[in-house]
Design a protein around this motif. Structure first.
Motif, PDB file in Angstrom:
ATOM      1  N   ASN A 626       0.648  -1.196  -0.077  1.00 26.19           N
ATOM      2  CA  ASN A 626       0.094  -0.192  -0.089  1.00 26.19           C
ATOM      3  C   ASN A 626       0.916   1.326  -0.092  1.00 26.19           C
ATOM      4  OD1 ASN A 626      -2.189  -1.730   0.022  1.00 26.19           O
ATOM      5  ND2 ASN A 626      -3.015  -1.080   1.988  1.00 26.19           N
ATOM      6  N   THR A 627       2.021   1.411   0.769  1.00 27.60           N
ATOM      7  CA  THR A 627       2.812   2.289   0.736  1.00 27.60           C
ATOM      8  C   THR A 627       3.380   2.639  -0.588  1.00 27.60           C
ATOM      9  OG1 THR A 627       3.437   2.121   3.019  1.00 27.60           O
ATOM     10  CG2 THR A 627       5.004   3.234   1.831  1.00 27.60           C
ATOM     11  N   ALA A 628       3.913   1.561  -1.350  1.00 31.15           N
ATOM     12  CA  ALA A 628       4.384   1.570  -2.540  1.00 31.15           C
ATOM     13  C   ALA A 628       3.411   2.287  -3.620  1.00 31.15           C
ATOM     14  CB  ALA A 628       4.841   0.212  -3.173  1.00 31.15           C
ATOM     15  N   ALA A 629       2.081   2.069  -3.592  1.00 34.76           N
ATOM     16  CA  ALA A 629       1.163   2.330  -4.405  1.00 34.76           C
ATOM     17  C   ALA A 629       0.987   3.912  -4.232  1.00 34.76           C
ATOM     18  CB  ALA A 629      -0.215   1.440  -4.327  1.00 34.76           C
ATOM     19  N   ARG A 630       0.989   4.225  -3.012  1.00 32.63           N
ATOM     20  CA  ARG A 630       0.695   5.762  -2.510  1.00 32.63           C
ATOM     21  C   ARG A 630       1.895   6.504  -3.126  1.00 32.63           C
ATOM     22  NH1 ARG A 630      -1.088   3.762   2.476  1.00 32.63           N
ATOM     23  NH2 ARG A 630       0.782   3.974   3.327  1.00 32.63           N
ATOM     24  N   ILE A 631       3.161   5.998  -3.144  1.00 35.77           N
ATOM     25  CA  ILE A 631       4.355   6.686  -3.732  1.00 35.77           C
ATOM     26  C   ILE A 631       4.134   6.914  -5.240  1.00 35.77           C
ATOM     27  CG2 ILE A 631       6.725   6.667  -4.077  1.00 35.77           C
ATOM     28  CD1 ILE A 631       7.083   5.181  -1.259  1.00 35.77           C
ATOM     29  N   ASP A 632       3.961   5.682  -6.139  1.00 30.13           N
ATOM     30  CA  ASP A 632       3.910   5.437  -7.219  1.00 30.13           C
ATOM     31  C   ASP A 632       3.029   4.405  -7.568  1.00 30.13           C
ATOM     32  OD1 ASP A 632       3.883   5.410  -9.925  1.00 30.13           O
ATOM     33  OD2 ASP A 632       6.217   5.226 -10.114  1.00 30.13           O
ATOM     34  N   PRO A 633       1.744   4.375  -8.355  1.00 31.05           N
ATOM     35  CA  PRO A 633       0.896   3.237  -8.684  1.00 31.05           C
ATOM     36  C   PRO A 633       1.541   2.199  -9.380  1.00 31.05           C
ATOM     37  CG  PRO A 633      -0.422   5.460  -8.876  1.00 31.05           C
ATOM     38  CD  PRO A 633       1.240   5.537  -8.817  1.00 31.05           C
ATOM     39  N   ALA A 634       2.717   2.740 -10.310  1.00 32.10           N
ATOM     40  CA  ALA A 634       3.599   1.666 -11.179  1.00 32.10           C
ATOM     41  C   ALA A 634       4.536   1.012 -10.476  1.00 32.10           C
ATOM     42  CB  ALA A 634       3.791   2.586 -12.290  1.00 32.10           C
ATOM     43  N   MET A 635       4.897   1.493  -9.232  1.00 31.50           N
ATOM     44  CA  MET A 635       6.236   0.790  -8.321  1.00 31.50           C
ATOM     45  C   MET A 635       5.951  -0.655  -8.313  1.00 31.50           C
ATOM     46  SD  MET A 635       7.737   1.976  -5.042  1.00 31.50           S
ATOM     47  CE  MET A 635       8.088   3.705  -5.503  1.00 31.50           C
ATOM     48  N   ARG A 636       6.780  -1.565  -8.565  1.00 28.35           N
ATOM     49  CA  ARG A 636       6.575  -2.891  -8.492  1.00 28.35           C
ATOM     50  C   ARG A 636       7.433  -3.352  -7.257  1.00 28.35           C
ATOM     51  NH1 ARG A 636       5.173  -5.524 -13.173  1.00 28.35           N
ATOM     52  NH2 ARG A 636       4.569  -7.079 -11.819  1.00 28.35           N
ATOM     53  N   VAL A 637       6.770  -4.235  -6.751  1.00 26.52           N
ATOM     54  CA  VAL A 637       7.323  -5.033  -5.325  1.00 26.52           C
ATOM     55  C   VAL A 637       7.281  -6.456  -5.574  1.00 26.52           C
ATOM     56  CG1 VAL A 637       6.839  -5.412  -3.011  1.00 26.52           C
ATOM     57  CG2 VAL A 637       6.009  -3.269  -4.054  1.00 26.52           C
ATOM     58  N   TRP A 638       8.430  -6.961  -5.340  1.00 25.08           N
ATOM     59  CA  TRP A 638       8.911  -8.395  -5.356  1.00 25.08           C
ATOM     60  C   TRP A 638       9.064  -9.104  -3.970  1.00 25.08           C
ATOM     61  CZ3 TRP A 638      11.095  -4.937  -8.613  1.00 25.08           C
ATOM     62  CH2 TRP A 638      10.614  -4.845  -9.901  1.00 25.08           C
ATOM     63  N   ASP A 639       8.663 -10.310  -3.853  1.00 27.86           N
ATOM     64  CA  ASP A 639       8.930 -11.101  -2.665  1.00 27.86           C
ATOM     65  C   ASP A 639      10.253 -11.703  -2.819  1.00 27.86           C
ATOM     66  OD1 ASP A 639       6.537 -10.226  -1.651  1.00 27.86           O
ATOM     67  OD2 ASP A 639       5.416 -11.848  -2.148  1.00 27.86           O
ATOM     68  N   LEU A 640      11.100 -11.682  -1.941  1.00 27.18           N
ATOM     69  CA  LEU A 640      12.301 -12.550  -1.735  1.00 27.18           C
ATOM     70  C   LEU A 640      12.129 -14.068  -1.535  1.00 27.18           C
ATOM     71  CD1 LEU A 640      13.369  -9.526  -1.739  1.00 27.18           C
ATOM     72  CD2 LEU A 640      15.342 -10.379  -0.017  1.00 27.18           C
ATOM     73  N   THR A 641      12.582 -15.015  -2.318  1.00 22.23           N
ATOM     74  CA  THR A 641      12.084 -16.455  -2.014  1.00 22.23           C
ATOM     75  C   THR A 641      13.756 -17.275  -2.257  1.00 22.23           C
ATOM     76  OG1 THR A 641      11.918 -16.800  -4.574  1.00 22.23           O
ATOM     77  CG2 THR A 641      10.029 -16.264  -3.013  1.00 22.23           C
ATOM     78  N   LEU A 642      13.683 -18.055  -1.718  1.00 16.85           N
ATOM     79  CA  LEU A 642      14.771 -19.024  -1.695  1.00 16.85           C
ATOM     80  C   LEU A 642      14.721 -19.691  -3.101  1.00 16.85           C
ATOM     81  CD1 LEU A 642      14.968 -20.743   1.788  1.00 16.85           C
ATOM     82  CD2 LEU A 642      16.475 -18.956   0.774  1.00 16.85           C
ATOM     83  N   VAL A 643      13.665 -19.914  -3.523  1.00 17.25           N
ATOM     84  CA  VAL A 643      13.480 -20.677  -4.841  1.00 17.25           C
ATOM     85  C   VAL A 643      12.683 -20.225  -5.902  1.00 17.25           C
ATOM     86  CG1 VAL A 643      12.830 -23.196  -5.935  1.00 17.25           C
ATOM     87  CG2 VAL A 643      14.107 -22.946  -3.673  1.00 17.25           C
ATOM     88  N   ASP A 644      13.262 -19.994  -7.086  1.00 14.74           N
ATOM     89  CA  ASP A 644      12.351 -19.503  -8.118  1.00 14.74           C
ATOM     90  C   ASP A 644      12.021 -20.451  -8.897  1.00 14.74           C
ATOM     91  OD1 ASP A 644      11.452 -17.530  -9.871  1.00 14.74           O
ATOM     92  OD2 ASP A 644      12.985 -17.232 -11.021  1.00 14.74           O
TER      93      ASP A 644
END
Length: 777
Positions: A626-644
């Motif tokens: 939600n914070t990222a969307a308030r700053i910029d709706p186009a901002m992308r957020v990724w989750d860190l994972t051990l396995v892709d």
């Protein structure tokens, strides 16, 4: 005998099935229900190709290709920016639209471009936003809903999708100008290993269905055969009784096909509200392929006739009774080994498979797997008969069970044949999945224990970059933010010499506070105003490149534009060794604290934030998004994972899991129907035993033993067959077995399923164990 006479015999069997009184109707109904369950699942499987193709077509129609020359602005073009996200583990696909003129192109499924501050949403997203569980998502999407996206613009009914109007979208902020929708990038072809996986999955899921249908047409065989003996008294010969029996099976299978179509057509109306492993489909997508639907509708009754005629060869119907060959003539083993051995031989004869799908011939793989799995059903009766013939002694319930199995082991073997094939296929599939694991599950080297979320943003303003980092630091549920402002810098001197060999020396300046820099390098000490030169252990060439760009006391051009902006690296800047950040990356270059250089001197800075959340705070990740969307709706957020995990691999795995649920549900229902049919056949025998004083618990345990013995033998055979099939398939794709014990949970699940079905059959068993069951007409 003439052809007309044969048809008359079949017709007589059909009449007996529908007008033969209560017993005939019960038998026909059981057969029809069993066949209907299998036919409904086969029809659903035949509809999958159309569902996949229509979903792919709708998905391609709403995408665009970003390759090629830039699109010139016109009255019909629009700006298109991604604003996707995630909510509670489900993907949220969103796009910002800004028309360039009065007649812009429109995405499929909506009538017009939404005005700024408004959005059109998918029905699933609208329902979510209107529910209590969508509270946080409503904060992320501060747009007024003005409409919904039609089916033509959605991949599936459960998709979370929206288009929002924007008045600030520009090419500089990452938007694309497009002139039409459609023509997006095609999915890459499947690798040969995934093609084999898909073929194996289809065989594993559908072979138990076909076997159960063949078993269902034999429901009520004992009572039917005893009634056929009365026809011998009025002059019918053996061949005629077989054809009459085939006619009864034909009638039950035709009713089953009709009922199966009804179940399929009624059931697909509810598919839009069912979502398994993030997969669903519109009812109209589940349209069976006409050729496959016709084949199923015609092949099932035809197979019912053939199966009945073949089964009647081992039954001698005489005027005074019925004799079954199984009690006097042991089953032969040699011909039962032909199918599984031939299947394995065909798979091994195919040779190694490498490359893409083009190099894979699916027919020998499918036929070989079918022969192996179907061959287990021919082996199972021999195994059950051979083992129970040697069982002696034990408690009274066990003796009753073994004696019943010794007299009629065929029906017990048929009852568990479906679960045997299903478990064998599941074991092979599990082995194949594990064997491919390393090829499609890549270790990312990321460390989710240090940070769980990753955000990147291109900001020409260092002030906005600092605001972004501070915003995440103040977000609810955030423990720490590894926030950096990064910018390229090069060696002063203007353009490189045209005659010089190689690129101009360039490095990266990374700005962050001391806690952040300690996450990036091993620092002896750190205070605001310090600077460091970061080297990566083992990368001599890259470290030398950093030193070639600038040394302590030297100047560095941080402007990166036509007008140089020089900055002096302090002489006391120590050289430190980089350490992996939570993304698994090691960064060399110049590390600076905020007071060492003004961020305003980095005009083309990129901001990166690695966020560590407090796992004890509910929805902490959603607050970050939600914070990222308030700053910029186009901002992308990724989750860190051990396995892709590879997307194609994951999609096939999800599809197989959804199919496995449907198949196991069918097997459970079919086994329950089969168990009830066997109890109905033994109702008078149970009543006799009760009338003579046999305790009900004794009979109950005997029924459990009658189920348990074939189940154990069937699961043992399934494990052996599954291990053999899985090993052969891994050899095909050049892999070796990495886990020989993966069958344990699968065999346990199969045993648990049978135990559940047996327990559900106990209430009707209790009702049948009454002396008044001896009454007859």
């Amino acid at each position: 005998m003439s052809r007309a006479s044969r048809i008359d015999d079949l017709a007589m069997g059909v009449r007996f099935a529908v007008t033969g009184g209560r017993e005939s109707w019960v038998r026909t109904t059981l057969t029809a229900v069993g066949v209907a369950l299998g036919v409904a699942l086969l029809l659903a499987a035949s509809a999958l190709p159309n569902a996949v193709s229509t979903q792919s077509a709708r998905g391609a129609a709403r995408t665009f290709s970003a390759a090629g020359n830039p699109v010139p602005r016109s009255d019909t073009t629009l700006l298109y920016g991604q604003a996707g996200s995630e909510y509670h583990g489900n993907g949220l696909n969103g796009y910002l639209l800004r028309p360039d003129g009065g007649h812009p192109v429109v995405p499929p499924g909506i009538g017009a471009i939404p005005a700024p501050g408004t959005m059109v949403v998918s029905p699933a997203l609208k329902d979510l936003l209107g529910s209590a569980g969508g509270k946080l998502l409503r904060e992320r999407l501060p747009y007024r809903i003005t409409g919904t996206i039609a089916q033509s613009g959605l991949s599936d009914p459960g998709e979370l999708y929206y288009y929002a109007g924007s008045s600030t979208l520009t090419v500089a902020t990452g938007a694309h100008r497009i002139a039409h929708f459609g023509g997006g990038p095609l999915s890459p072809p499947l690798s040969s290993a995934l093609v084999v996986l898909t073929i194996l999955g289809c065989v594993v899921l559908l072979t138990p269905v076909a076997i159960f249908i063949a078993t269902a047409v034999r429901f009520g065989g004992d009572r039917r055969d005893r009634r056929l003996a009365s026809l011998r008294l009025v002059g019918a010969d053996i061949r005629m009784t077989r054809r009459i029996a085939a006619g009864e099976a034909f009638a039950g299978s035709v009713l089953g096909v009709l009922l199966g179509w009804a179940v399929f057509l009624a059931g697909r109306q509810f598919t839009g509200g069912i979502r398994l492993w993030k997969m669903s489909a519109f009812p109209s997508d589940l349209a069976p392929v006409p050729a496959l639907a016709a084949l199923i509708s015609l092949a099932v009754p035809f197979s019912a006739v053939l199966v009945t005629l073949f089964a009647m060869r081992s039954v001698t119907v005489e005027p005074l009774g019925v004799a079954r060959q199984g009690a006097t003539r042991p089953r032969r083993l040699w011909w039962r080994l032909v199918m599984p051995v031939a299947g394995l031989g065909l798979l091994l004869h195919t040779g190694r498979i490498t490359g893409t799908a083009v190099s894979v011939n699916p027919y020998p793989i499918a036929i070989g797997a079918i022969l192996v799995l179907a061959g287990l059903t021919t082996l199972l009766p021999w195994v059950v008969e051979a083992v129970v013939a040697r069982l002696r002694g034990g408690p009274v319930p066990f003796q009753l069970a073994t004696r019943r199995l010794q007299l009629s082991s065929g029906s017990a073997a048929r009852a568990v044949s479906g679960i045997t094939v299903a478990v064998a296929g599941a074991v092979a599939l599990q082995m194949y999945f594990v064997g491919l694991h390393d090829d499609f599950d890549k270790n990312t080297n990321q460390d989710p224990s240090r940070a769980q979320m990753h955000i990147d943003a291109d900001y020409p303003s260092a002030a906005r970059a600092r605001q972004m980092i501070h915003a995440f630091q103040g977000t609810k549920g955030v423990e720490a933010v590894i926030g950096t402002i990064e910018s390229y810098a090069d060696k002063p001197g203007g353009d490189p010499d045209p005659n010089a060999m190689g690129p101009w020396p360039t490095t990266m300046i990374t700005m962050g506070d001391c806690p952040t820099l300690r996450e990036l390098a091993h620092l002896p000490s750190c205070e605001d105003g310090d600077t460091f030169v970061a080297h990566v252990e083992g990368q001599k060439e890259m470290n030398a490149w950093v030193d070639k760009t600038v040394r302590p006391g030297g100047k560095l051009n941080v402007g990166r534009d036509a007008k140089p902006v020089l900055w002096t690296l302090p002489k006391d800047s120590p050289t430190v060794m980089a350490r992996p950040d939570p993304m698994g990356e090691k960064r060399n270059g110049i590390l600076v604290t905020p007071s060492a250089i003004s961020a305003d001197r980095l005009p083309q800075a990129q901001t990166r934030a690695l966020v560590k959340v407090d796992q004890s705070v509910p929805d902490a990740a959603e607050y970050v998004r939600n914070t990222a969307a308030r700053i910029d709706p186009a901002m992308r957020v990724w989750d860190l994972t051990l396995v892709d995990r590879d997307k194609q691999y994951a999609s096939i795995e999800n599809g197989l899991l959804a199919g496995a649920v449907a198949t196991m549900a069918l097997i459970a229902a079919s086994m329950l129907v089969s168990q009830l049919e066997q109890l109905r056949e033994r109702r008078k025998l149970l009543s006799v035993l009760v009338a003579f004083g046999t305790r009900r618990p004794t009979l109950g345990w005997s029924v459990l033993w009658q189920t348990a013995v074939p189940v154990v033998l069937g699961l043992a055979l399934a494990v052996a067959g599954g291990l053999g099939l899985g090993t052969a398939l891994l050899w095909l794709v050049g892999k070796s077995v990495t886990d020989w014990w993966g069958f344990v949970p699968l065999a346990g699940a199969g045993g648990a399923l049978i135990l559940l079905v047996t327990l559900l059959s106990l209430p009707p068993l209790w009702r049948m164990m009454r002396p008044d069951g001896l009454r007859t007409e």
